[in-house]
Design a protein around this motif. Sequence first.
Motif, PDB file in Angstrom:
ATOM      1  N   PHE A   1       0.795  -1.223   0.000  1.00 54.50           N
ATOM      2  CA  PHE A   1       0.000   0.000   0.000  1.00 54.50           C
ATOM      3  C   PHE A   1       0.831   1.279   0.000  1.00 54.50           C
ATOM      4  O   PHE A   1       0.266   2.371  -0.085  1.00 54.50           O
ATOM      5  CB  PHE A   1      -0.930   0.020   1.219  1.00 54.50           C
ATOM      6  CG  PHE A   1      -1.751  -1.228   1.376  1.00 54.50           C
ATOM      7  CD1 PHE A   1      -2.737  -1.557   0.461  1.00 54.50           C
ATOM      8  CD2 PHE A   1      -1.525  -2.095   2.432  1.00 54.50           C
ATOM      9  CE1 PHE A   1      -3.488  -2.706   0.604  1.00 54.50           C
ATOM     10  CE2 PHE A   1      -2.271  -3.247   2.594  1.00 54.50           C
ATOM     11  CZ  PHE A   1      -3.254  -3.563   1.671  1.00 54.50           C
ATOM     12  N   GLY A   2       2.130   1.173   0.153  1.00 53.26           N
ATOM     13  CA  GLY A   2       2.960   2.370   0.199  1.00 53.26           C
ATOM     14  C   GLY A   2       2.755   3.149   1.483  1.00 53.26           C
ATOM     15  O   GLY A   2       2.394   2.604   2.528  1.00 53.26           O
ATOM     16  N   SER A   3       2.940   4.440   1.400  1.00 47.92           N
ATOM     17  CA  SER A   3       2.825   5.292   2.584  1.00 47.92           C
ATOM     18  C   SER A   3       1.406   5.783   2.823  1.00 47.92           C
ATOM     19  O   SER A   3       1.085   6.235   3.924  1.00 47.92           O
ATOM     20  CB  SER A   3       3.746   6.506   2.430  1.00 47.92           C
ATOM     21  OG  SER A   3       3.277   7.345   1.381  1.00 47.92           O
ATOM     22  N   GLY A   4       0.581   5.731   1.800  1.00 47.19           N
ATOM     23  CA  GLY A   4      -0.778   6.246   1.922  1.00 47.19           C
ATOM     24  C   GLY A   4      -0.901   7.727   1.637  1.00 47.19           C
ATOM     25  O   GLY A   4      -2.007   8.266   1.601  1.00 47.19           O
TER      26      GLY A   4
ATOM     27  N   THR B   1     -13.615  -0.831  11.234  1.00 48.00           N
ATOM     28  CA  THR B   1     -12.412  -0.520  10.470  1.00 48.00           C
ATOM     29  C   THR B   1     -11.624  -1.803  10.272  1.00 48.00           C
ATOM     30  O   THR B   1     -11.323  -2.498  11.248  1.00 48.00           O
ATOM     31  CB  THR B   1     -11.537   0.514  11.203  1.00 48.00           C
ATOM     32  OG1 THR B   1     -12.286   1.716  11.366  1.00 48.00           O
ATOM     33  CG2 THR B   1     -10.272   0.812  10.417  1.00 48.00           C
ATOM     34  N   PRO B   2     -11.281  -2.155   9.049  1.00 50.55           N
ATOM     35  CA  PRO B   2     -10.549  -3.413   8.822  1.00 50.55           C
ATOM     36  C   PRO B   2      -9.233  -3.453   9.587  1.00 50.55           C
ATOM     37  O   PRO B   2      -8.438  -2.516   9.523  1.00 50.55           O
ATOM     38  CB  PRO B   2     -10.315  -3.411   7.307  1.00 50.55           C
ATOM     39  CG  PRO B   2     -11.387  -2.544   6.752  1.00 50.55           C
ATOM     40  CD  PRO B   2     -11.605  -1.478   7.783  1.00 50.55           C
ATOM     41  N   ASP B   3      -9.022  -4.537  10.318  1.00 47.77           N
ATOM     42  CA  ASP B   3      -7.787  -4.767  11.056  1.00 47.77           C
ATOM     43  C   ASP B   3      -7.065  -5.934  10.399  1.00 47.77           C
ATOM     44  O   ASP B   3      -7.469  -7.090  10.537  1.00 47.77           O
ATOM     45  CB  ASP B   3      -8.099  -5.076  12.519  1.00 47.77           C
ATOM     46  CG  ASP B   3      -6.856  -5.440  13.323  1.00 47.77           C
ATOM     47  OD1 ASP B   3      -5.736  -5.221  12.819  1.00 47.77           O
ATOM     48  OD2 ASP B   3      -7.002  -5.938  14.448  1.00 47.77           O
TER      49      ASP B   3
ATOM     50  N   LEU C   1      -2.546  -1.785   6.497  1.00 49.38           N
ATOM     51  CA  LEU C   1      -2.950  -0.585   5.768  1.00 49.38           C
ATOM     52  C   LEU C   1      -2.198   0.629   6.292  1.00 49.38           C
ATOM     53  O   LEU C   1      -1.837   0.687   7.473  1.00 49.38           O
ATOM     54  CB  LEU C   1      -4.451  -0.355   5.921  1.00 49.38           C
ATOM     55  CG  LEU C   1      -5.365  -1.307   5.158  1.00 49.38           C
ATOM     56  CD1 LEU C   1      -6.773  -1.250   5.739  1.00 49.38           C
ATOM     57  CD2 LEU C   1      -5.382  -0.958   3.679  1.00 49.38           C
ATOM     58  N   PRO C   2      -1.965   1.618   5.439  1.00 52.37           N
ATOM     59  CA  PRO C   2      -1.332   2.853   5.923  1.00 52.37           C
ATOM     60  C   PRO C   2      -2.285   3.628   6.813  1.00 52.37           C
ATOM     61  O   PRO C   2      -3.502   3.429   6.766  1.00 52.37           O
ATOM     62  CB  PRO C   2      -1.016   3.611   4.632  1.00 52.37           C
ATOM     63  CG  PRO C   2      -2.034   3.127   3.657  1.00 52.37           C
ATOM     64  CD  PRO C   2      -2.267   1.683   3.997  1.00 52.37           C
ATOM     65  N   ASP C   3      -1.734   4.517   7.625  1.00 45.17           N
ATOM     66  CA  ASP C   3      -2.584   5.348   8.483  1.00 45.17           C
ATOM     67  C   ASP C   3      -3.318   6.418   7.682  1.00 45.17           C
ATOM     68  O   ASP C   3      -4.395   6.877   8.077  1.00 45.17           O
ATOM     69  CB  ASP C   3      -1.737   6.013   9.574  1.00 45.17           C
ATOM     70  CG  ASP C   3      -1.269   5.005  10.622  1.00 45.17           C
ATOM     71  OD1 ASP C   3      -1.956   3.983  10.796  1.00 45.17           O
ATOM     72  OD2 ASP C   3      -0.220   5.239  11.249  1.00 45.17           O
ATOM     73  N   SER C   4      -2.762   6.810   6.543  1.00 42.72           N
ATOM     74  CA  SER C   4      -3.384   7.845   5.703  1.00 42.72           C
ATOM     75  C   SER C   4      -4.129   7.198   4.543  1.00 42.72           C
ATOM     76  O   SER C   4      -3.596   6.302   3.877  1.00 42.72           O
ATOM     77  CB  SER C   4      -2.318   8.802   5.158  1.00 42.72           C
ATOM     78  OG  SER C   4      -1.613   9.440   6.204  1.00 42.72           O
ATOM     79  N   ASN C   5      -5.373   7.633   4.318  1.00 43.81           N
ATOM     80  CA  ASN C   5      -6.162   7.216   3.149  1.00 43.81           C
ATOM     81  C   ASN C   5      -6.321   5.698   3.060  1.00 43.81           C
ATOM     82  O   ASN C   5      -6.363   5.136   1.961  1.00 43.81           O
ATOM     83  CB  ASN C   5      -5.528   7.746   1.862  1.00 43.81           C
ATOM     84  CG  ASN C   5      -5.416   9.251   1.846  1.00 43.81           C
ATOM     85  OD1 ASN C   5      -6.375   9.953   2.163  1.00 43.81           O
ATOM     86  ND2 ASN C   5      -4.246   9.769   1.490  1.00 43.81           N
ATOM     87  N   ALA C   6      -6.426   5.041   4.194  1.00 44.93           N
ATOM     88  CA  ALA C   6      -6.554   3.580   4.184  1.00 44.93           C
ATOM     89  C   ALA C   6      -7.786   3.125   3.411  1.00 44.93           C
ATOM     90  O   ALA C   6      -7.776   2.081   2.752  1.00 44.93           O
ATOM     91  CB  ALA C   6      -6.603   3.054   5.614  1.00 44.93           C
TER      92      ALA C   6
ATOM     93  N   THR D   1      -5.553   3.850 -18.232  1.00 46.87           N
ATOM     94  CA  THR D   1      -5.011   3.170 -17.064  1.00 46.87           C
ATOM     95  C   THR D   1      -5.870   3.441 -15.842  1.00 46.87           C
ATOM     96  O   THR D   1      -6.194   4.589 -15.549  1.00 46.87           O
ATOM     97  CB  THR D   1      -3.565   3.628 -16.791  1.00 46.87           C
ATOM     98  OG1 THR D   1      -2.758   3.350 -17.936  1.00 46.87           O
ATOM     99  CG2 THR D   1      -2.994   2.914 -15.578  1.00 46.87           C
ATOM    100  N   SER D   2      -6.227   2.390 -15.148  1.00 51.22           N
ATOM    101  CA  SER D   2      -7.066   2.520 -13.958  1.00 51.22           C
ATOM    102  C   SER D   2      -6.227   2.891 -12.748  1.00 51.22           C
ATOM    103  O   SER D   2      -5.049   2.545 -12.664  1.00 51.22           O
ATOM    104  CB  SER D   2      -7.802   1.210 -13.684  1.00 51.22           C
ATOM    105  OG  SER D   2      -8.686   0.909 -14.738  1.00 51.22           O
ATOM    106  N   ASN D   3      -6.863   3.565 -11.797  1.00 52.29           N
ATOM    107  CA  ASN D   3      -6.215   3.945 -10.554  1.00 52.29           C
ATOM    108  C   ASN D   3      -6.770   3.072  -9.427  1.00 52.29           C
ATOM    109  O   ASN D   3      -7.899   3.263  -8.995  1.00 52.29           O
ATOM    110  CB  ASN D   3      -6.468   5.417 -10.241  1.00 52.29           C
ATOM    111  CG  ASN D   3      -5.709   5.907  -9.023  1.00 52.29           C
ATOM    112  OD1 ASN D   3      -5.239   5.117  -8.207  1.00 52.29           O
ATOM    113  ND2 ASN D   3      -5.582   7.212  -8.897  1.00 52.29           N
ATOM    114  N   PRO D   4      -5.976   2.112  -8.919  1.00 54.54           N
ATOM    115  CA  PRO D   4      -6.491   1.209  -7.885  1.00 54.54           C
ATOM    116  C   PRO D   4      -6.922   1.918  -6.613  1.00 54.54           C
ATOM    117  O   PRO D   4      -7.777   1.423  -5.887  1.00 54.54           O
ATOM    118  CB  PRO D   4      -5.297   0.276  -7.609  1.00 54.54           C
ATOM    119  CG  PRO D   4      -4.415   0.403  -8.797  1.00 54.54           C
ATOM    120  CD  PRO D   4      -4.589   1.800  -9.294  1.00 54.54           C
ATOM    121  N   ARG D   5      -6.333   3.089  -6.340  1.00 58.64           N
ATOM    122  CA  ARG D   5      -6.666   3.805  -5.112  1.00 58.64           C
ATOM    123  C   ARG D   5      -7.933   4.637  -5.239  1.00 58.64           C
ATOM    124  O   ARG D   5      -8.430   5.164  -4.239  1.00 58.64           O
ATOM    125  CB  ARG D   5      -5.498   4.709  -4.704  1.00 58.64           C
ATOM    126  CG  ARG D   5      -4.294   3.959  -4.201  1.00 58.64           C
ATOM    127  CD  ARG D   5      -3.216   4.895  -3.726  1.00 58.64           C
ATOM    128  NE  ARG D   5      -3.700   5.845  -2.732  1.00 58.64           N
ATOM    129  CZ  ARG D   5      -2.925   6.716  -2.102  1.00 58.64           C
ATOM    130  NH1 ARG D   5      -1.628   6.758  -2.371  1.00 58.64           N
ATOM    131  NH2 ARG D   5      -3.419   7.549  -1.216  1.00 58.64           N
TER     132      ARG D   5
END
Length: 854
Positions: free
Chosen positions: A248-251, A310-312, A374-379, A412-416
């Motif tokens: 997920f990267g940094s978010g 919230t998904p854990d 998941l990242p803390d930002s934009n999870a 190109t689709s954006n998964p986020r």
Amino acid sequence: MIVSLGSVKVAVHKMMAEWLPSRKIVILFLGLVVLFSTTSCLQERGKKEVSVSVPSWFEGVKEVKNLGGNPASVKITWNAAEVPVTAYRVYSLIYNTETKLNEWSQIDEVTSDQFSYVHSELSSGQVYTYMVRAVNSSEVEDVNSKQLATVAFEGISSVRVTGANTATVSLNNGTGAFDEVRVYAQPVRAGSGKVLIKAIKGNVTSIDVTNLNSGVKYKFFVNAYMSYLAGEDGNEIYVEGKTNSETFGSGSNNDTNYSYRGVMAVQAFGDAPNAPKDPKARMVKLVWNPFNGASSSTKYRVIRSSTAYTPDLTTALTCSSSMAQSCIVSCTNTGTGTQTCDDINVASPPMTYNYVITQVKKNSSTNEEWVEELPDSNANEFYVKVAIPSDYMVLVQRDAANFEMCKMLGQTSNPRKNQRCSYTGIAASPYNSGPNKAALNFDSGYYDFGYNLFVDRYRLACNWTRVSPSCGPNGCIGVTGNSSTAGAPDNSLGQPGDVYFALNPFYGANCYYKNGTSWISTAALTTADQFRVVARIDPGEDGKRHYPQLNGFGQAQAYNFCSNQSSAYGNKRLMRRREYVHASAFATLPGEPNAVFDEVAEYNLREGIYSSALVTGGQLPGYRRCASGSAASMLTLPTTVADVVAPTNYRSQMFTAYTPGILNYMNSPYFIGTPATENCVSRWGAQDPISHTSFDGNNTVMADTFVRTNIGTNPPVFSPVASDSDSGVIYDWGNYQFDGVTSGLTQYDSATFFKSTAINSTTMTTLPKYILTMGLALINSSFSAYRNSSDLIYNGTLGPSAFNGGSNATLTHVYDATTARYTMMEGTKNRFSYTIHPDISSTRIKVWCAVEAE
């Protein structure tokens, strides 16, 4: 004197001292002898016991603990005295600037019911020694001499994650002159302990740490070690930080360094015990694109939670149908290709889940496994939202709809962002999710289906009464005419509320309702009960799947049929054209369920191979699993009611000599859910969403119209048709007000598309691709070289003046003689745009209902 111990200078008040053979220091103060041993071990981490004399009625100080903080503080604790006391006095060795010695000084006195004290505003790096004494009612202080020492250290102040395996830990005001400063990391997930990840010497304000696990939330600690105390300071201050995951990267909003590529297909089925093929029970099927950099050892995990949680991703619970909190879906996925996970343990509707697909990582040295979080930002941008359909319904899922359409558009689709893609044409996004719903707010410049939508798994069918003593031994079914004249059942048959399956050799299977003493057609129904009783989407039990599609009415009645059907998410409705474009799509992406991604095979699935002699009644055999008129599906035609209700019959009408020629096959639609077309399913799992484009019902009625006015204007203007269906029936009119504005038609770059100009394989390439997103029918006033218009769409269903003033109203395929295939939009997969004029009734109509899942 000043005694140097290691790298820490400790001021010791000397009243009398001498070196003994055992290397003990003897210090006299307050009339007591205190023994220090340089070889004794620290009895508790972070504390030094410096006396051994304990009075019988109060044991004195129990623990001193560095709390850290900025500035640092120490907590002193003790047990209650064994006799009644009035107070406790806390002493500390404090440097006297006049005598130049450390002397015992009382720092506070507390009440008898208090058993701890926090000494604050301390200097980092300084050793502090404490003693506690009890005071009785006579103001006599006990004489215990127990002393404990610790060092003041402010500890960690912050942490900054710098990558998937790295972070920078910052300290409060530096470390001071300690022997060593140690950094620990402890995963927040349950069952994990503290791990030493860095130890340094010297005075520093920040420490870079490496070799962390990716995508893990840690508690970071910093402790000071002193050889004098034979241990660490003991502060428990921590700061949480989550390393960036490879998944997920940094978010952060501008981060593109993540391997997750989102879903390509999602199927969700409601219960359907009478479906002719699996699935027959509720389930969700997720199909996701392989992650960037995936290898044969890439291991995936699917986590689910209801949208109320919230998904854990660190959960260890296995999903059950009753579980709403975070849990692991029972799937095992490893490898480089497209991945599929079936979740069969889902709750009854209405239930909506968020699924998260992540990686399970493994340390090759220790074999430790962990799940990337998941990242803390934009999870939430990595959630896949899936609602569980009602019985006999399927889900058109937003992300999967976007992914497939963006593939068709070459974007190109954006998964986020729910797999949206760049797009500036009309119908980029919907105005709202359904009639009377609040307006939605979408970013401009992107294609986005916009919401999750449920559609019926089967088209609406005539729910005829199988058991009715006054209708006949087979229930309410029979022949009502032997010519092109449609006839209603005899009024002597049936009871009020019965539904009659009326066979006619020319008009096919019509449906009638017994209203009082007479039968009325579907076009004459008026009450909610009538609409509910007449229609069904359950194909029936094995051997009794003989329910023909409803027909014989227009758009207004189609609206009434849908709106009087309920679901767990509210009353159903007609689909918009924009929704139908997606809902009717066949599986054309390699890796998705039932994928047909060869262009010729796909056309054969839909249509079969026709010859140019079709306009004169000729036909070449073709493999047409969806078409009732193909050689592969030519069954013996029924000639009696008994034949119709036989378990082996899949057709909805019987034929006599009155039926002309080829229409014996072309005009014989299947019952809904028939095994004969079990492979004719949309990418969402809906059966017979299109069927073939000929007489058996290509006219799927939709909620919006497709009517053109101002034929000479550029850009052209669309407007609704005035009819009895205006009230509450039609929304998103022919002007395609999907985004709340009507000026989007200026986006067209080919004005000839709307004029009386023939369309052929050459001019096809000049048409804008985004016509597909609307499902607009291709307009052609002259296509005699291709297929007869009546074979393509029933004459008049759009009205004789709907387009170009001629009967050749709509063309959805163009035949390319060079490639011997029908094509549309520069070789991309076909999209159909069948419609029914709102004020025209048709015996070829199809009704397919939907309800938004939002």
